[in-house]
Each structure stands twice: as structure tokens, then as C-alpha cells.
Scaffold this active site. Structure first.
Site, PDB file in Angstrom:
ATOM      1  N   ARG A  22       0.826  -1.193   0.042  1.00 40.93           N
ATOM      2  CA  ARG A  22       0.063   0.149   0.004  1.00 40.93           C
ATOM      3  C   ARG A  22       0.863   1.198   0.150  1.00 40.93           C
ATOM      4  O   ARG A  22       0.245   2.534   0.205  1.00 40.93           O
ATOM      5  CB  ARG A  22      -0.950   0.064   1.368  1.00 40.93           C
ATOM      6  CG  ARG A  22      -0.054  -0.207   2.433  1.00 40.93           C
ATOM      7  CD  ARG A  22      -0.999  -0.095   3.594  1.00 40.93           C
ATOM      8  NE  ARG A  22       0.048   0.443   4.571  1.00 40.93           N
ATOM      9  CZ  ARG A  22      -0.468   0.946   5.908  1.00 40.93           C
ATOM     10  NH1 ARG A  22      -1.772   0.918   6.256  1.00 40.93           N
ATOM     11  NH2 ARG A  22       0.491   1.571   6.664  1.00 40.93           N
ATOM     12  N   ARG A  25       3.377   6.011  -4.569  1.00 38.30           N
ATOM     13  CA  ARG A  25       4.204   5.682  -5.692  1.00 38.30           C
ATOM     14  C   ARG A  25       5.721   5.970  -5.220  1.00 38.30           C
ATOM     15  O   ARG A  25       6.096   6.744  -4.517  1.00 38.30           O
ATOM     16  CB  ARG A  25       3.754   6.964  -6.531  1.00 38.30           C
ATOM     17  CG  ARG A  25       4.429   6.837  -7.938  1.00 38.30           C
ATOM     18  CD  ARG A  25       3.453   7.584  -9.032  1.00 38.30           C
ATOM     19  NE  ARG A  25       3.534   9.155  -8.294  1.00 38.30           N
ATOM     20  CZ  ARG A  25       4.613   9.837  -8.736  1.00 38.30           C
ATOM     21  NH1 ARG A  25       5.671   9.550  -9.372  1.00 38.30           N
ATOM     22  NH2 ARG A  25       4.559  11.062  -7.990  1.00 38.30           N
ATOM     23  N   CYS A  46      30.703  27.198  16.888  1.00 35.90           N
ATOM     24  CA  CYS A  46      30.730  25.843  17.047  1.00 35.90           C
ATOM     25  C   CYS A  46      31.198  25.169  18.459  1.00 35.90           C
ATOM     26  O   CYS A  46      32.596  25.489  18.440  1.00 35.90           O
ATOM     27  CB  CYS A  46      31.165  25.254  15.883  1.00 35.90           C
ATOM     28  SG  CYS A  46      31.180  23.286  15.976  1.00 35.90           S
ATOM     29  N   CYS A  49      34.273  22.621  16.935  1.00 39.07           N
ATOM     30  CA  CYS A  49      35.243  23.145  16.215  1.00 39.07           C
ATOM     31  C   CYS A  49      36.703  23.317  16.980  1.00 39.07           C
ATOM     32  O   CYS A  49      36.496  23.533  18.334  1.00 39.07           O
ATOM     33  CB  CYS A  49      35.007  24.231  15.374  1.00 39.07           C
ATOM     34  SG  CYS A  49      34.086  23.996  13.787  1.00 39.07           S
ATOM     35  N   ASN A  71      31.150  14.973  27.776  1.00 35.02           N
ATOM     36  CA  ASN A  71      30.028  15.764  27.272  1.00 35.02           C
ATOM     37  C   ASN A  71      29.689  16.703  28.443  1.00 35.02           C
ATOM     38  O   ASN A  71      29.725  16.380  29.414  1.00 35.02           O
ATOM     39  CB  ASN A  71      28.736  14.741  27.234  1.00 35.02           C
ATOM     40  CG  ASN A  71      27.551  15.452  26.378  1.00 35.02           C
ATOM     41  OD1 ASN A  71      27.516  16.554  26.722  1.00 35.02           O
ATOM     42  ND2 ASN A  71      26.997  14.717  25.660  1.00 35.02           N
ATOM     43  N   ASP A  72      29.693  17.830  28.019  1.00 32.21           N
ATOM     44  CA  ASP A  72      29.594  18.809  29.132  1.00 32.21           C
ATOM     45  C   ASP A  72      28.073  18.958  29.647  1.00 32.21           C
ATOM     46  O   ASP A  72      27.717  19.619  30.801  1.00 32.21           O
ATOM     47  CB  ASP A  72      29.595  20.216  28.390  1.00 32.21           C
ATOM     48  CG  ASP A  72      31.366  20.424  27.887  1.00 32.21           C
ATOM     49  OD1 ASP A  72      32.123  20.188  28.738  1.00 32.21           O
ATOM     50  OD2 ASP A  72      31.561  20.749  26.722  1.00 32.21           O
ATOM     51  N   HIS A 109      34.294  21.356  10.153  1.00 30.37           N
ATOM     52  CA  HIS A 109      32.814  21.550  10.465  1.00 30.37           C
ATOM     53  C   HIS A 109      31.768  21.148   9.301  1.00 30.37           C
ATOM     54  O   HIS A 109      30.697  20.481   9.650  1.00 30.37           O
ATOM     55  CB  HIS A 109      32.477  23.012  10.461  1.00 30.37           C
ATOM     56  CG  HIS A 109      31.313  23.223  11.253  1.00 30.37           C
ATOM     57  ND1 HIS A 109      31.101  23.332  12.510  1.00 30.37           N
ATOM     58  CD2 HIS A 109      30.045  23.590  10.473  1.00 30.37           C
ATOM     59  CE1 HIS A 109      29.648  23.575  12.760  1.00 30.37           C
ATOM     60  NE2 HIS A 109      29.245  23.708  11.510  1.00 30.37           N
ATOM     61  N   ASN A 149      23.790  10.234  15.907  1.00 29.23           N
ATOM     62  CA  ASN A 149      22.646  10.794  15.453  1.00 29.23           C
ATOM     63  C   ASN A 149      22.860  11.622  14.161  1.00 29.23           C
ATOM     64  O   ASN A 149      23.728  12.682  14.306  1.00 29.23           O
ATOM     65  CB  ASN A 149      21.858  11.518  16.338  1.00 29.23           C
ATOM     66  CG  ASN A 149      21.292  10.770  17.673  1.00 29.23           C
ATOM     67  OD1 ASN A 149      21.022   9.468  17.419  1.00 29.23           O
ATOM     68  ND2 ASN A 149      21.137  11.175  18.869  1.00 29.23           N
ATOM     69  N   GLY A 155      17.174  15.350  15.261  1.00 29.56           N
ATOM     70  CA  GLY A 155      17.397  16.152  16.702  1.00 29.56           C
ATOM     71  C   GLY A 155      18.704  16.655  16.680  1.00 29.56           C
ATOM     72  O   GLY A 155      19.191  17.173  17.758  1.00 29.56           O
ATOM     73  N   SER A 157      21.284  19.420  16.316  1.00 32.81           N
ATOM     74  CA  SER A 157      21.314  21.021  16.116  1.00 32.81           C
ATOM     75  C   SER A 157      22.958  21.211  15.475  1.00 32.81           C
ATOM     76  O   SER A 157      22.883  22.312  14.937  1.00 32.81           O
ATOM     77  CB  SER A 157      21.078  21.568  17.404  1.00 32.81           C
ATOM     78  OG  SER A 157      21.784  21.228  18.289  1.00 32.81           O
ATOM     79  N   HIS A 160      28.324  19.740  13.008  1.00 40.59           N
ATOM     80  CA  HIS A 160      29.710  19.280  13.112  1.00 40.59           C
ATOM     81  C   HIS A 160      29.938  17.734  13.275  1.00 40.59           C
ATOM     82  O   HIS A 160      29.294  17.274  14.197  1.00 40.59           O
ATOM     83  CB  HIS A 160      30.478  19.983  14.400  1.00 40.59           C
ATOM     84  CG  HIS A 160      32.182  19.813  14.057  1.00 40.59           C
ATOM     85  ND1 HIS A 160      32.739  20.886  13.894  1.00 40.59           N
ATOM     86  CD2 HIS A 160      32.834  18.758  14.069  1.00 40.59           C
ATOM     87  CE1 HIS A 160      34.102  20.391  13.921  1.00 40.59           C
ATOM     88  NE2 HIS A 160      33.806  19.187  13.726  1.00 40.59           N
ATOM     89  N   HIS A 162      30.046  14.372  14.420  1.00 47.61           N
ATOM     90  CA  HIS A 162      30.309  13.628  15.754  1.00 47.61           C
ATOM     91  C   HIS A 162      29.598  12.383  16.153  1.00 47.61           C
ATOM     92  O   HIS A 162      28.498  12.238  15.489  1.00 47.61           O
ATOM     93  CB  HIS A 162      30.348  14.797  16.683  1.00 47.61           C
ATOM     94  CG  HIS A 162      28.961  15.095  17.118  1.00 47.61           C
ATOM     95  ND1 HIS A 162      28.248  15.924  16.372  1.00 47.61           N
ATOM     96  CD2 HIS A 162      28.165  14.719  18.271  1.00 47.61           C
ATOM     97  CE1 HIS A 162      27.054  16.245  16.734  1.00 47.61           C
ATOM     98  NE2 HIS A 162      26.879  15.579  17.945  1.00 47.61           N
ATOM     99  N   GLN A 164      28.243  10.043  19.727  1.00 50.41           N
ATOM    100  CA  GLN A 164      28.293  10.300  21.163  1.00 50.41           C
ATOM    101  C   GLN A 164      28.462   8.599  21.552  1.00 50.41           C
ATOM    102  O   GLN A 164      28.211   7.535  21.104  1.00 50.41           O
ATOM    103  CB  GLN A 164      26.860  10.580  21.704  1.00 50.41           C
ATOM    104  CG  GLN A 164      26.550  12.017  21.241  1.00 50.41           C
ATOM    105  CD  GLN A 164      25.558  12.413  21.844  1.00 50.41           C
ATOM    106  OE1 GLN A 164      25.147  12.708  23.124  1.00 50.41           O
ATOM    107  NE2 GLN A 164      24.248  12.839  21.162  1.00 50.41           N
ATOM    108  N   GLU A 178      19.184  -8.599  22.446  1.00 52.89           N
ATOM    109  CA  GLU A 178      20.086  -9.422  21.409  1.00 52.89           C
ATOM    110  C   GLU A 178      21.021 -10.370  22.244  1.00 52.89           C
ATOM    111  O   GLU A 178      21.185 -11.484  21.854  1.00 52.89           O
ATOM    112  CB  GLU A 178      20.760  -8.367  20.737  1.00 52.89           C
ATOM    113  CG  GLU A 178      19.982  -7.599  19.821  1.00 52.89           C
ATOM    114  CD  GLU A 178      20.824  -6.721  18.606  1.00 52.89           C
ATOM    115  OE1 GLU A 178      22.299  -6.980  18.932  1.00 52.89           O
ATOM    116  OE2 GLU A 178      20.372  -6.082  17.899  1.00 52.89           O
ATOM    117  N   GLU A 312       3.886   1.147  16.653  1.00 52.15           N
ATOM    118  CA  GLU A 312       5.273   1.383  17.105  1.00 52.15           C
ATOM    119  C   GLU A 312       5.134   1.809  18.542  1.00 52.15           C
ATOM    120  O   GLU A 312       5.850   1.000  19.550  1.00 52.15           O
ATOM    121  CB  GLU A 312       6.137   2.306  16.548  1.00 52.15           C
ATOM    122  CG  GLU A 312       6.349   1.667  14.825  1.00 52.15           C
ATOM    123  CD  GLU A 312       5.314   2.292  13.775  1.00 52.15           C
ATOM    124  OE1 GLU A 312       4.438   2.888  14.305  1.00 52.15           O
ATOM    125  OE2 GLU A 312       5.263   1.368  12.736  1.00 52.15           O
TER     126      GLU A 312
END
Ligand SMILES: [Zn+2]
Ligand SMILES: [Zn+2]
Length: 342
Positions: A22, A25, A46, A49, A71-72, A109, A149, A155, A157, A160, A162, A164, A178, A312
Site C-alpha cells: 500500500r 508511488r 561551534c 570546532c 560531554n558537558d 565542520h 544521530n 534532533g 542541532s 559538526h 560527531h 556520542q 540481543e 510502534e
């Protein structure tokens, strides 16, 4: 090629409803003019950078290849407060302990993993190996989740390039499942579940995107997303850290191949969620765990998101509107050279 059936996902122990009969096209591609605005190679504000100041006030190294930092704004950290007492036995809480890091792929960047030279991708895989070992060995760290990501639709923003790392005091649910199913399969059959998958995919052949001496990439038979792709070593290795130098190089080739295909699909930077699925680091027996990278692309067409809705979110099983064979055929037909280089 219309598919309307349920397919069993053996790594998740659930059915995927494939209702490709279904679908709209198929995308034809003429109107894909939505090119990315060219980015500068360096952006003064950034936070990723080289040499720039981050939100914590710390300065980035003047790095020339990859750069790893804590991570800050971590979601898990050694400084997480003690959890508040709960009011009922069925409410449980504990400190959000762990280590969250960022890995910049490049000082530039304006590049992406898809555009990185093969050697730089191999170098990044070596960084992943070091991080998995370094973090996984620490007491209290039960799992090291490495993921990228990519794209505003998932999400991100800051473009650059990278990924995580969440090194946590628990094993993420998908990995736990798994690991459990792989261990059960080994116990019941004497075989590695993922090897059975590889054997079946190679016998079928229609969904294989790439293969070299030690690595393979394919759209799985039970794909939940359009253009979902798995990249794996052919030999069973529980984590990226267990890959040999040759396997790292071959894996880089497989990753690059898939990423170039993705970008060439609509001639734009292809968004995705890319987790590395690796064995937990909690000291368990993970002989049956077969490391792989999964790509979960959120778009079905350039401007059409796969919405996670009733089936889902509400029910917990995926409804896929696309045929894995058809999506694999589309990717296979694309050029091997990145569109920005042609
Ligand atoms: Zn930057
Ligand atoms: Zn997986």
C-alpha cells in the site's frame, strides 16, 4: 514487487508487519533539489570546532583528526545526585551514573562520515575500539553504547560530524535482548544466531549491499525502517574492540560504501540513527554476541518521515511500508562514488 506479510525479527523476538503493497508511488527523484547550504570548514561559535570554547568553559584541543571529550551536559555522569527516596515498592530509583562522551570525527565542520577518506573512517573505528576498552573496563560500567544521530530530523542541532558514547550502569534494552536471544540460540543449537542470519542473507543475496574478505553490509530481511542496513564483520566478534587491523580496514570499507549509497539516494546528507551493537561489559559470557552497526533511517522519502505511531509507540511492534528487497535494490543500483565528487 509487493510484500504484504509479517516477518520475524530474531534479534528482537517480535513480528514486523511489512505492508509494502500500500506504499505510495515510489520516489522518482527529479525534484530533489533541496541541496544543503554549503557550510564553512570552521565556525567560530561551534562548540565542537578545534580550539573553541565549550559550554563548560573548557577549550577544545587544536585537534587535527578525531577529538574525544566528556560531554558537558551529560545524561549520565559520576556527579549525578543520589536518587530521591521512593514512596512505594514499585517505584525504584538510583543515581544516573556513567560517563557520556562526544567523539568529533574531523576538525572540519563541513564534512560528514560519508565524506571522510577511508583511512579516517578506519582511524575512527580505532578510536571506538579504545573507547570501548577504556570505558568498558571501569567498575560500574555495564555497557558502552556508541551511536551517531545524523540530521536535523533526528534532533541534531550541530552539524559538526560527531558521535556520542553513553557508558552506563545498565545494559540498554535492545542489547540486553540481543544478548539473551543470542545466548539462548547458542545453547539450543550450538550456533551463533547472527551467523545463521548472515548465511541466510548470503544464500538469498537480494539484500546484500557490500561484501569484502571480512565485512558485509545488507538490508535485513526483517528490516523495520526503509533503508535499514546492518554492517558486520563476517567472523563473530563481541565488540568493535575485538576486530583485527585487517577487519577494521575492511569494516571501514563496508561502512563507507553504505554511507555513500545513502547520500547518493537523494543527493543530500542522509539522516540516520547509527548505533554500534556491542556486547555488554558487565563480565557476562558473550561468546554468542556478534558485533554489528545498525542504520535506522527516519526518512522514507526526502520529505517524508517514518512516523512512529500507534503500532510502534502504542503497541511496540513496527509496521513497515516498504519492501526490504525493493529498498536494497534501490541502494544497490546507486553509484559507489559520493555525489559531491562527481
Ligand atoms: Zn564545528
Ligand atoms: Zn542489533
Amino acid at each position: 514487487m509487493s510484500v504484504w506479510e509479517e516477518r520475524w525479527h530474531p534479534l528482537r523476538e517480535e513480528w514486523v508487519v511489512v505492508a509494502a503493497h500500500r506504499q505510495n508511488r515510489p520516489w522518482i527523484g527529479e525534484t530533489v533539489a533541496r541541496r544543503r547550504e554549503p557550510l564553512p570548514g570552521y565556525v567560530a561559535d561551534c562548540t565542537f570546532c578545534p580550539g573553541n570554547r565549550r559550554v563548560s568553559g573548557k577549550l577544545n584541543d587544536a585537534y587535527t583528526r578525531t577529538f574525544v571529550f566528556d560531554n558537558d551536559l551529560p545524561c549520565v555522569g559520576e556527579g549525578a545526585p543520589e536518587a530521591a527516596p521512593t514512596a512505594a515498592d514499585c517505584f525504584r530509583s538510583r543515581p544516573a551514573r556513567g560517563i557520556a562522551r562526544v567523539v568529533c570525527y574531523s576538525p572540519r565542520h563541513d564534512t560528514t562520515l560519508a565524506e571522510l577518506p577511508r583511512d579516517d573512517v578506519a582511524h575512527l573505528i580505532e578510536v571506538w575500539q579504545q573507547q570501548y576498552r577504556d570505558l568498558g573496563e571501569r567498575p560500574g560500567i555495564e555497557h558502552v553504547l556508541i551511536f551517531e544521530n545524523k540530521g536535523e530530523v533526528v534532533g541534531v542541532s550541530n552539524p559538526h560530524p560527531h558521535c556520542q558514547i553513553y557508558a552506563t550502569n545498565f545494559v540498554f534494552k535492545t542489547i540486553e535482548t540481543e544478548a539473551r536471544l543470542s545466548a539462548r540460540h547458542l545453547h539450543e543449537t550450538g550456533r551463533v544466531l547472527f551467523q545463521d542470519l548472515l548465511e541466510a542473507e548470503r544464500a538469498d543475496g537480494r539484500r546484500i549491499l557490500f561484501e569484502n574478505a571480512t565485512a558485509i553490509a545488507f538490508v535485513p530481511y526483517f528490516a523495520r525502517y526503509a533503508y535499514e542496513v546492518y554492517v558486520a564483520p563476517k567472523a563473530t566478534r563481541p565488540s568493535v574492540a575485538a576486530l583485527s587491523a585487517t577487519e577494521v580496514s575492511d569494516f571501514a570499507a563496508a561502512l563507507s560504501h553504505v554511507l555513500v549509497k545513502f547520500d547518493n539516494l537523494w543527493r543530500l546528507p542522509f539522516p540516520y540513527v547509527m548505533p554500534l551493537h556491542q556486547a555488554p561489559t558487565d563480565g557476562g559470557d558473550y561468546r554468542a554476541f556478534h558485533f554489528h552497526v545498525e542504520f535506522h533511517p527516519p526518512l522514507r522519502q526526502p520529505d517524508l518521515l517514518k512516523y512512529l505511531a500507534g503500532p510502534e509507540v502504542g503497541g511496540g511492534n513496527f509496521l513497515s511500508d516498504t519492501s526490504p528487497e525493493e529498498k536494497a535494490a534501490e541502494l544497490r543500483a546507486l553509484p559507489d562514488v559520493h555525489y559531491t565528487r562527481t
